[in-house]
Design an enzyme around this catalytic site. Structure first.
Site, mmCIF file in Angstrom:
data_model
loop_
_atom_site.group_PDB
_atom_site.id
_atom_site.type_symbol
_atom_site.label_atom_id
_atom_site.label_comp_id
_atom_site.label_asym_id
_atom_site.label_seq_id
_atom_site.Cartn_x
_atom_site.Cartn_y
_atom_site.Cartn_z
ATOM 1 N N GLU A 323 0.819 -1.217 0.000
ATOM 2 C CA GLU A 323 0.000 0.000 0.000
ATOM 3 C C GLU A 323 0.854 1.268 0.000
ATOM 4 O OE1 GLU A 323 -2.776 -0.333 3.219
ATOM 5 O OE2 GLU A 323 -3.343 -2.376 2.672
ATOM 6 N N GLU A 442 -5.097 -8.413 0.221
ATOM 7 C CA GLU A 442 -5.935 -8.153 1.399
ATOM 8 C C GLU A 442 -7.330 -7.844 0.885
ATOM 9 O OE1 GLU A 442 -4.819 -5.062 4.075
ATOM 10 O OE2 GLU A 442 -2.795 -5.838 4.435
#
Length: 516
Positions: A323, A442
Site C-alpha cells: 500500500e 488483502e
C-alpha cells in the site's frame, strides 16, 4: 490494511472465450475459427517540439505535424497464440480529411509508455501499411496479417501525412473499452474451451512456476489483526471456523526483523495443512525509499538474505512496503515520491537476487483506491515487469450503504475519480501488465462497530464474479474484529449469516489447489 492489459481482451461476436492466463478448465471443446481482440499493453505518442514529453497516461494518441511539431504514436501488443490473420482497429476522434495514416513496424519492443519520448523513441523498420482518411471517419482498420504470425510482442508506430492538423486516436486509457485500440487476431483450427458457465477447476490443480496455480485460485488469510492473539493461533482458529486451510499465511514485518520466524516456518511444515507464506516487509522502516534505493539499507537487506538462505528454502511470496500510495510525498526532496518507491523496490529485489535469494516471489501490493488511481504520479509506482512476479490489491467492501458499498466487482473495478487514467484496477493490471497474475492480497467486508450489517449479501457476490476474472489467482482475507482505527469490524464471524455465507465461499472447489 489501511483506512483510508489481460492478453486477450474483448471477445468478438461469434468467437469462443480464451482466458488470458492458464488455468481456466474447459467445459467443452470445439474446433472453429476463433477471433480474439488483444488490447495494447503500452501506447503513447511523442512530440518533436517537446523531446522530454511523456504521454503514457493520456486518453488519446496523436499523429501529424502542426506548426513544425511532429507527433508520432506508438502501440505495443503481446499475442499469446499464432495467428492466421491480424487487423489493427483504431477509433478516431478528429482527423484532417484526405490525410494518410501509416502504420510502421517498430524494430524493438523494449520501450515503455511511461518513459517513451521523442528523444528515446525506438527505431522504425521499413514495413508499412497506409490508409487514406475521409472527413468524419470514425474508425480505420489496418491489415497486419503479413507482419503478425507467431505468438510474441509486436510494436508499431502511427504517423500522419498531415501538416496542418493532427489525427487523434482513442488510447487504451480511454474510459470506453470499445473505443480503445485493438489487435483483432484470427486463430484457425484450434480446439478452444467453451465458457458457457463460470468453471470450477477439475481435480489436480497445483501451483506451478512462481506459485501460479495451474487452475483454480489460492486461498489465504491474515487473521487476528490488531489483537493480542498470536497470528499463527488466530489463523488456525479462523481455519477451523471457516472450514478450509489457508494455503497462504499472511504476516507483516519491518526494518531489521528477521523472518520468517520459527512460528511462521512451523506453519509451512504441517503436512496435514499445507501452507506457504505471504510476507510483507517495510525495508525502509526508519529511512526513506530514496535511502534504500541509494544503498543505505544494504546491510539490512544482506543480513536478511543470509537468514533466509540459512533457514527457509521453500518458495514464498514477498510484498515490499504494501500500500505505498498512502506514504507517497510528492516533494522531490522527501525521498518518498512514487519514483522513489519504484527505485526502492527494484534495488531490493535486484540485491536479493544477487545475494542468492531465489525462493522469494515478488508481489507489488497496491491500495487500488480511486483517489490514488487518479493521481498523476500513480503510474510511477510500478517497479517494472522484470522485478514484479504478481500484482497485488488490498481492497475492502462496506456492508453498509455508503463509501465502498458494493459487490465483489466493485472491489476489483474501482476507477479513478478524476485524472487521465480511466481504467479500474483490474482493467489496469490486465491491460498494462498482461499475463501477470493478480493477488487480492488483502480483502474483507466490514461494518461499523456501532451496528451489525449483513455481510452475507456481499459475500454471496464473490464466487460468480471471481470466476469471471481469470487473472485473479489468489485471494487473502484480512480478518480482524476491529481495524487500526477501532471503528470497523472485518471479521467473518461478526454474525451467523456472515459466517454461513463466507463458508460457502471457502467450500467452493475453485480453491482446491495443491501447493507444490
Amino acid at each position: 490494511m489501511r483506512r483510508t492489459r489481460g492478453v486477450f481482451g474483448t471477445l468478438l461476436a461469434g468467437s469462443l472465450a480464451v482466458g488470458a492466463l492458464a488455468g481456466v478448465p474447459a467445459q467443452a471443446a470445439a474446433t472453429t475459427t476463433t477471433q480474439l481482440s488483444v488490447s495494447a499493453s503500452d501506447d503513447a505518442y511523442t512530440s518533436s517540439a517537446r523531446k522530454g514529453l511523456t504521454t503514457g497516461s493520456e486518453t488519446k494518441l496523436v499523429a501529424g505535424t502542426v506548426s513544425g511539431d511532429r507527433k508520432v504514436s506508438y502501440l505495443k501488443f503481446t499475442t499469446g497464440k499464432a495467428a492466421t490473420g491480424a487487423k489493427l482497429a483504431l477509433t478516431l476522434d478528429g482527423t484532417p480529411a484526405g490525410s494518410t495514416l501509416t502504420v510502421t513496424r517498430v524494430l524493438t519492443s523494449s520501450w515503455a509508455e511511461s518513459t517513451l519520448t521523442s528523444a528515446n523513441a525506438p527505431a522504425l523498420g521499413t514495413t508499412t501499411v497506409s490508409a487514406k482518411l475521409a472527413a468524419g471517419q470514425r474508425e480505420v482498420i489496418f491489415d497486419l496479417g503479413a507482419q503478425i504470425k507467431a505468438a510474441g510482442t509486436y510494436s508499431f508506430a502511427i504517423s500522419s501525412s498531415s501538416t496542418t492538423a493532427a489525427t487523434r486516436i482513442h488510447s487504451t486509457e480511454h474510459g470506453t473499452a470499445g473505443l480503445r485500440p485493438a489487435l483483432r487476431l484470427t486463430v484457425a483450427g484450434a480446439a478452444v474451451p467453451a465458457p458457457a458457465t463460470p468453471a470450477t477447476p477439475a481435480a489436480g490443480c497445483t501451483t506451478g512456476a512462481k506459485l501460479v496455480p495451474t487452475c483454480g485460485v489460492l486461498w489465504g488469510a491474515a487473521a487476528g489483526g490488531f489483537t493480542s492473539t498470536p497470528r499463527d493461533t488466530a489463523l488456525k482458529q479462523w481455519e477451523a471456523a471457516t472450514g478450509r486451510t489457508a494455503a497462504i499465511y499472511h504476516t507483516y514485518h519491518k526494518g531489521n526483523e528477521l523472518f520468517p520466524t520459527k512460528a511462521e516456518i512451523a506453519m509451512t511444515q504441517d503436512a496435514a495443512k499445507p501452507r506457504t507464506l505471504l510476507l510483507n516487509w517495510k525495508v525502509a522502516y526508519g529511512d526513506t525509499w530514496a535511502g534504500v534505493k541509494a544503498g543505505k539499507q544494504d546491510k539490512r537487506i544482506d543480513r536478511w538474505s543470509a537468514y533466509v538462505k540459512a533457514n527457509f528454502t521453500k518458495p514464498f511470496f514477498l510484498a515490499l512496503h504494501h500500500e505505498p500510495e498512502n506514504d507517497v510525498n510528492t516533494n522531490p526532496e522527501s525521498g518518498m515520491t512514487a519514483k522513489d518507491y519504484a527505485g526502492m523496490y527494484r534495488h531490493v529485489i535486484q540485491r536479493l537476487r544477487a545475494n542468492g535469494v531465489t525462493n522469494a516471489i515478488n508481489v507489488v501490493a497496491y491500495m487500488g483506491n480511486e483517489t490514488y488511481l487518479a493521481k498523476s504520479w500513480w503510474p510511477d509506482l510500478y517497479p517494472g515487469d522484470d522485478v514484479v512476479d504478481w500484482i497485488g490489491l488490498d481492497s475492502y467492501l462496506n456492508a453498509e450503504k455508503g463509501y465502498h458499498y458494493g459487490d465483489f466487482n466493485n472491489l476489483l473495478d474501482r476507477g479513478p475519480v478524476a485524472g487521465t487514467n480511466k481504467l479500474g484496477f483490474y482493467g489496469w493490471a490486465t491491460t498494462k501488465h498482461a499475463g501477470k497474475p493478480i493477488m487480492v492480497a488483502e480483502w474483507g467486508v466490514y461494518h461499523s462497530l456501532k451496528r451489525t450489517a449483513d455481510k452475507g449479501a456481499v459475500f454471496d457476490t464473490v464466487l460468480n464474479q471471481l470466476k469471471a476474472r481469470p487473472a485473479v489467482k489468489a485471494m487473502v482475507y484480512f480478518d480482524c474484529p476491529a481495524d487500526d482505527t477501532g471503528d470497523r469490524n472485518i471479521a467473518v464471524t461478526s454474525s451467523a449469516s456472515a459466517l454461513t455465507a463466507f463458508k460457502r465461499i471457502a467450500a467452493d472447489p475453485i480453491f482446491n489447489v495443491t501447493l507444490k
